[in-house]
Motif scaffolding. Structure first.
Motif, PDB file in Angstrom:
ATOM      1  N   ALA A 198      -3.860   5.972   5.128  1.00 37.13           N
ATOM      2  CA  ALA A 198      -3.712   5.354   6.443  1.00 37.13           C
ATOM      3  C   ALA A 198      -4.158   3.894   6.447  1.00 37.13           C
ATOM      4  N   ASP A 199      -4.931   3.509   5.438  1.00 39.01           N
ATOM      5  CA  ASP A 199      -5.390   2.128   5.325  1.00 39.01           C
ATOM      6  C   ASP A 199      -4.187   1.221   5.059  1.00 39.01           C
ATOM      7  N   PRO A 200      -3.962   0.200   5.900  1.00 37.25           N
ATOM      8  CA  PRO A 200      -2.792  -0.676   5.705  1.00 37.25           C
ATOM      9  C   PRO A 200      -2.758  -1.331   4.321  1.00 37.25           C
ATOM     10  N   SER A 201      -3.936  -1.566   3.742  1.00 30.59           N
ATOM     11  CA  SER A 201      -3.955  -2.240   2.442  1.00 30.59           C
ATOM     12  C   SER A 201      -3.303  -1.386   1.364  1.00 30.59           C
ATOM     13  N   SER A 202      -3.260  -0.073   1.567  1.00 25.77           N
ATOM     14  CA  SER A 202      -2.707   0.800   0.539  1.00 25.77           C
ATOM     15  C   SER A 202      -1.191   0.684   0.424  1.00 25.77           C
ATOM     16  N   ARG A 203      -0.539   0.053   1.397  1.00 25.64           N
ATOM     17  CA  ARG A 203       0.921  -0.104   1.346  1.00 25.64           C
ATOM     18  C   ARG A 203       1.325  -1.496   0.896  1.00 25.64           C
ATOM     19  N   TRP A 204       0.340  -2.360   0.610  1.00 28.65           N
ATOM     20  CA  TRP A 204       0.657  -3.725   0.168  1.00 28.65           C
ATOM     21  C   TRP A 204       0.894  -3.706  -1.340  1.00 28.65           C
ATOM     22  N   GLY A 205       2.162  -3.768  -1.718  1.00 27.90           N
ATOM     23  CA  GLY A 205       2.498  -3.724  -3.130  1.00 27.90           C
ATOM     24  C   GLY A 205       3.871  -3.126  -3.342  1.00 27.90           C
ATOM     25  N   ILE A 206       4.103  -2.643  -4.542  1.00 26.70           N
ATOM     26  CA  ILE A 206       5.388  -2.062  -4.923  1.00 26.70           C
ATOM     27  C   ILE A 206       5.219  -0.548  -5.001  1.00 26.70           C
TER      28      ILE A 206
END
Length: 558
Positions: free
Chosen positions: A215-223
């Motif tokens: 759920a942490d937005p940072s976990s979706r920053w990437g490929i």
């Protein structure tokens, strides 16, 4: 023969500082030497860029009221400006947020999956939040800052268990060891090679190459992992692929011959990733390995380790203050000749900077050029022709043509072993020989005798001085591009340049490269020698002697 040189791609959450600039200058110096040696800029390719998919990009962006890409855009621009400031001659600037990189990464991961080198499993280990990487048990336990603290920052490590995709690193252990044993120049300097071999004795474990999306937005920053949006490709794996994605086909077929890389330049903190994980990934992809992974040490300041708490970082503002007083070539010279190229750290101090500036640039190169030009102007008004009789010789310079040829060969051999300071010293060594030659032959005394024989002897001495300095300036030009260009312009010996491509947002505005191979260009009194009859004027000194009693350059507004 093609030459492909890379810097690491720099963490976009950092501000550019001396470490980033030094690594880039090493690669730039090597690139300029290789272009000079080959006489073909098109056969040499230098890559730099930024690593942008770290978790901290998200948190830092939020703290500054920006989206992650806005924050990455701002800081990537800062790095591009920093490298323009130091006159980096890179050919491309890669950003891991660019589609040209992301699409290639997905292809590489799919290939690893197809070969059975990636699998899903659970991982428990020591996580270093400050560096966004897992550490082995021994590395975590034996941290120099205390057990189970970050070896880099000293902050506590976290014990984590999570589901990840793994890369079968262990599968390539024997093959990697065999490659290192068979290729002494694969990891340089030798101390770093021994360090890797020592750690390899512990054996290789499979490594996680993904992070679970939460759920942490940072976990979706990437490929995202191919066909599994519940996992994101680990930032370090994503980043390593940049060296290949930039030159791989499609859509850049003209760059395909560049692989494998000639030299990866980097600091010692990322040795393991580049000397172990990266070559194993390449083996799994059935790609040739880079020729050399070159690893330098760190800068300290005034004998103390740089740290935010001490406020003693040599950041871009400090380098700009030195540039404002001494010129960019002086900054480049100090970093390239005094930098931590071996396994020991180097000191950035004002006293040492002034000492090196005066000794190498003002008193040696600059003074020798000024003395020679002044004598030619005073006694002849223009460059005299080389005399038909054998040139004047001395113990310090018995054969100028041979000395120039030997200096060129020494510089080329140094570049082959990735020793940039030694290559530059070959050029400065020629200047020192000219200084001694002047002291031995005493042209000022010869000029007092106005006989034709003395006039011819004086012409021989001064032509020898000027022509040897021309050759020396070629070998110094990778570190001193602006001053040597000014000298060539003043002496009418600017080498014919190769065509320079129109700069794009990802390329530098580097100086042009001579279109003639170095061995031919640097022949003493050869086809590209100084032209007799060229008007010589003393002009302004290339480097004014610095006053060591002045305080260090200030970064405060004047």
């Amino acid at each position: 023969m093609t030459v492909y040189l890379t810097t690491p791609i720099y963490y976009v959450n950092d501000r550019p500082h001396i470490g980033h600039c030094f690594t880039t200058l090493l690669a730039d110096g090597a690139a300029r030497f290789h272009r000079l040696i080959s006489g073909s800029g098109s056969s040499v390719f230098l890559l730099t860029g930024t690593d942008e998919h770290a978790d901290k990009v998200v948190t830092s962006a939020a703290a500054h009221g920006m989206t992650p890409i806005q924050w990455a855009d701002r800081n990537a621009e800062a790095f591009q400006q920093a490298f323009a400031f130091i006159h980096s001659s890179h050919d491309d600037f890669i950003r891991t947020t660019q589609d040209r990189h992301k699409t290639k990464v997905l292809g590489y991961i799919r290939q690893l999956q197809k070969h059975g080198d990636v699998y899903l499993g659970d991982y428990t280990g020591w996580w270093d939040p400050s560096q966004e990487e897992y550490l082995t048990e021994s590395t975590a336990k034996d941290s120099p800052h205390g057990p189970y603290t970050s070896p880099v920052t000293g902050k506590p490590l976290e014990r984590r268990t999570e589901q990840n995709y793994f890369f079968r690193l262990s599968k390539y252990e024997a093959r990697l060891k065999a490659h290192i044993d068979a290729n002494a120049s694969f990891i340089l300097p030798e101390a770093r090679r021994n360090e890797v071999l020592g750690r390899l004795r512990e054996g290789l474990q499979d490594i996680p190459i993904s992070r679970a999306v939460t759920a942490d937005p940072s976990s979706r920053w990437g490929i995202m992992m191919p066909d599994d949006p519940s996992h994101r490709i680990y930032v370090w794996i994503d980043a390593l692929f940049n060296y290949l994605s930039v030159v791989d086909i499609p859509p850049t077929p003209e760059r395909a011959p560049l692989w494998p890389a000639t030299v990866h330049f980097m600091a010692k903190d990322i040795l393991w990733f580049h000397a172990v994980i990266w070559p194993c990934l390449l083996m799994a992809l059935e790609r040739p390995l880079p020729k050399t992974v070159y690893v330098h040490s760190y800068w300290v300041r005034d004998g103390k380790k740089m740290s935010k708490s001490l406020g003693n970082f040599v950041d871009l503002d400090v380098l700009k203050a030195y540039e404002a007083r001494f010129g960019i070539d002086a900054v480049r010279w100090y970093l390239l000749t005094q930098g931590p190229v071996s396994n020991t750290d180097s000191d950035f101090s004002y006293a040492k900077f002034v000492e090196v500036f005066n000794a190498d640039l003002a008193n040696t190169f600059g003074n020798c050029v000024s003395r020679t030009a002044n004598m030619i102007e005073k006694y002849f008004g223009a460059l005299p022709p080389p005399p038909p009789t054998p040139p004047v010789q001395s113990a310090s310079l018995p054969d100028a043509a041979q000395a120039c040829a030997e200096a060129v060969e020494a510089a080329m051999a140094a570049i082959e072993r990735v020793d940039i300071p030694a290559a530059l010293d070959a050029g400065l060594g020629l200047v020192r020989k000219v200084d001694l030659f002047i002291a031995d032959t005493q042209p000022f005394k010869v000029a007092k005798d106005e006989t034709p024989e003395s006039k011819q002897k004086l012409a021989s001495i001064l032509f020898t001085c000027a022509e040897t300095l021309r050759v020396a300036s070629l070998l110094l030009s990778p570190a001193l591009p602006t001053k040597t260009a000014a000298l060539w312009s003043a002496w009418g010996c600017t080498p014919t340049p190769t065509p320079t491509p129109t700069p794009t947002p990802t390329t530098s505005t580097s100086t042009s490269t001579p279109a003639i191979p170095l061995r031919e260009l640097a022949k003493f009194n050869g086809p590209h020698a100084l032209r007799p009859g060229t008007a010589f004027v003393k002009g302004d000194p290339l480097f004014m002697r610095a006053d060591a009693k002045l305080p260090p350059p200030s970064t405060s507004p004047q």
